[in-house]
Write a protein that holds these residues in place. Structure first.
Motif, PDB file in Angstrom:
ATOM      1  N   ASN A 270     -58.449  42.375  33.621  1.00  0.00           N
ATOM      2  CA  ASN A 270     -59.311  41.231  33.897  1.00  0.00           C
ATOM      3  C   ASN A 270     -59.918  41.329  35.295  1.00  0.00           C
ATOM      4  O   ASN A 270     -59.223  41.560  36.278  1.00  0.00           O
ATOM      5  CB  ASN A 270     -58.525  39.921  33.782  1.00  0.00           C
ATOM      6  CG  ASN A 270     -58.103  39.650  32.351  1.00  0.00           C
ATOM      7  OD1 ASN A 270     -58.805  40.013  31.425  1.00  0.00           O
ATOM      8  ND2 ASN A 270     -56.936  39.038  32.176  1.00  0.00           N
ATOM      9  N   ARG A 311     -59.115  36.188  18.942  1.00  0.00           N
ATOM     10  CA  ARG A 311     -59.805  36.109  20.235  1.00  0.00           C
ATOM     11  C   ARG A 311     -58.857  36.289  21.420  1.00  0.00           C
ATOM     12  O   ARG A 311     -59.110  37.105  22.311  1.00  0.00           O
ATOM     13  CB  ARG A 311     -60.530  34.761  20.340  1.00  0.00           C
ATOM     14  CG  ARG A 311     -61.449  34.641  21.529  1.00  0.00           C
ATOM     15  CD  ARG A 311     -62.299  33.381  21.417  1.00  0.00           C
ATOM     16  NE  ARG A 311     -61.463  32.189  21.417  1.00  0.00           N
ATOM     17  CZ  ARG A 311     -61.071  31.554  22.515  1.00  0.00           C
ATOM     18  NH1 ARG A 311     -61.459  31.998  23.704  1.00  0.00           N
ATOM     19  NH2 ARG A 311     -60.322  30.484  22.441  1.00  0.00           N
ATOM     20  N   THR A 312     -57.764  35.554  21.429  1.00  0.00           N
ATOM     21  CA  THR A 312     -56.821  35.637  22.546  1.00  0.00           C
ATOM     22  C   THR A 312     -56.159  37.002  22.619  1.00  0.00           C
ATOM     23  O   THR A 312     -55.977  37.569  23.702  1.00  0.00           O
ATOM     24  CB  THR A 312     -55.743  34.545  22.413  1.00  0.00           C
ATOM     25  OG1 THR A 312     -56.377  33.265  22.347  1.00  0.00           O
ATOM     26  CG2 THR A 312     -54.791  34.571  23.596  1.00  0.00           C
ATOM     27  N   ASP A 317     -62.424  35.931  26.347  1.00  0.00           N
ATOM     28  CA  ASP A 317     -62.410  34.610  26.963  1.00  0.00           C
ATOM     29  C   ASP A 317     -63.764  33.926  26.807  1.00  0.00           C
ATOM     30  O   ASP A 317     -64.293  33.329  27.752  1.00  0.00           O
ATOM     31  CB  ASP A 317     -62.031  34.730  28.441  1.00  0.00           C
ATOM     32  CG  ASP A 317     -61.701  33.368  29.051  1.00  0.00           C
ATOM     33  OD1 ASP A 317     -61.384  32.444  28.288  1.00  0.00           O
ATOM     34  OD2 ASP A 317     -61.791  33.235  30.294  1.00  0.00           O
TER      35      ASP A 317
END
Length: 406
Positions: A270, A311-312, A317
């Motif tokens: 990230n 998605r997670t 995000d």
């Protein structure tokens, strides 16, 4: 309250009024999308196919009945859930080539079974899935490889087992039979399990995304006029001819195509920076993941709600539906059938897959029966009528099709 609202609009700067009007809800954003007549026409039939498949699954879930069947009363009780607006009986009679209603004198109630043609298609589909068993393992392995932890919830896989072409008993025939690849773990939540990828098949340690294969093929073409350096991070776009592209939109797409990103099978950390470039790179990686997800499906289409379950786990995000709406050259979002369905635009041409696979070919036979409906059948005896009647039906359907598109 109303006076205060009017004063707020009247005395504020005109720019604030403009910003007030530009605010749109999620439903308005979906409603304002560009509609592709080809996909919309395809969805007119596909939404009914999904209903047919749901009833077919109910019938095949009763193998003890000879032949497999289910009572019409039971289907009627599920009419609202199956979106059968006019009831089960009316829907079943629309497709006499697929369903056959008969009366059981011992139970004193009507039952529904599959016609021999529909039953044969079901058998052929199961055989096609069995014959593509290595591809099934490859799809599941790729899906788990896109997860940050190489792990996905089993219930999410259940949501898309048909889209991935998995067999009905994939827990036993795929997961249990390949313990060197997949482990089933207990999750923190009760009655919840996870599938973890613990190995790879020989020669498939590093996966190549579908878009990367497309880039290689494009660069190898002799007539390729695009700079090969620009193709490094590009995705295939195909806007409909009737869609007018503004100059600024073309410029944004060109800028977006050149933007580097992390691929769906690459390790991703990230980004702490929230600059415009960093946000765009995160978005492009999310697009790469959903693009690869759709490429792994049998029919290159899936419900948005189903893909949202991943998605997670994929580290996305962002709102998945917004990704599809923001990239109309790659995806098409349809809202017919009381569901949001996304198509991989590049995979389709005139409502058919450009590169069909064995499972899709069999499933298309069932869709063809849905499209036929009652055409060519007399209402009384269900026998094929003359060719003249078929031509009349064809002409009537063509007129209806034109009306739907307009």
């Amino acid at each position: 309250m109303a006076i205060q609202f009017i004063k707020k609009i009247t005395f504020n700067h005109p720019q604030s009024l403009l910003s007030f009007r530009l605010k749109t809800t999620s439903s308005q954003y979906v409603a304002s999308r560009f509609r592709d007549a080809t996909f919309e026409k395809f969805m007119d039939h596909y939404k009914n196919l999904l209903k047919v498949i749901s009833i077919q699954d109910l019938i095949l879930a009763n193998p003890k009945n000879n032949p497999p069947s289910v009572s019409v009363d039971f289907i009627n009780r599920l009419s609202q859930k199956l979106h059968l607006n006019r009831g089960a009986t009316a829907f079943l009679r629309k497709y006499p080539r697929i369903f056959e209603i008969y009366y059981d004198p011992t139970l004193s109630k009507p039952y529904c079974k599959l016609t021999p043609t529909a039953m044969q298609i079901s058998i052929e589909e199961a055989a096609a899935i069995q014959n593509t068993h290595p591809l099934v393992i490859d799809r599941l392995t790729r899906l788990l490889s896109m997860s940050k932890s190489k792990t996905l919830p089993l219930r999410a896989i259940f949501k898309v087992w048909r889209e991935l072409g998995l067999p009905d008993d994939f827990e036993d025939s795929v997961l249990a039979q390949n313990p060197h690849l997949f482990h089933i773990l207990d999750a923190h939540e009760p009655n919840t399990h996870l599938i973890k990828l613990v190995g790879t098949t020989p020669g498939h340690e590093n996966f190549t995304a579908a878009v990367e294969n497309w880039r290689i093929m494009e660069c190898c073409k002799d007539e390729c006029s695009v700079d090969r350096t620009e193709m490094r991070y590009s995705f295939r776009h195909g806007f409909p001819p009737c869609m007018k592209l503004k100059k600024n939109l073309r410029a944004k797409v060109k800028e977006w195509q050149k933007l580097p990103y992390t691929g769906p099978y690459e390790e991703f950390t990230n980004m702490k920076k929230r600059s415009k470039t960093a946000v765009m790179e995160i978005e492009k990686r999310a697009v790469a993941i959903v693009h690869e997800f759709l490429s792994l499906t049998v029919e290159k289409t899936v419900e948005v709600e189903k893909i949202s379950h991943f998605r997670t786990w994929f580290g996305i995000d962002l709102n998945v539906r917004d990704l599809f709406l923001d990239h109309p050259g790659m995806f098409y979002l349809s809202t017919k059938g009381k569901r949001h369905t996304v198509f991989l635009r590049e995979a389709y041409e005139r409502g058919c897959l450009v590169d069909p696979n064995p499972v899709y070919v069999v499933r298309r036979k069932l869709l063809d029966l849905v499209i036929l409906g009652r055409r060519g059948l007399r209402s009384g005896d269900h026998k094929l009528s003359s060719s003249e009647s078929e031509e009349d039906d064809d002409l009537l359907e063509m007129e209806n099709d034109q009306g739907d598109i307009l």
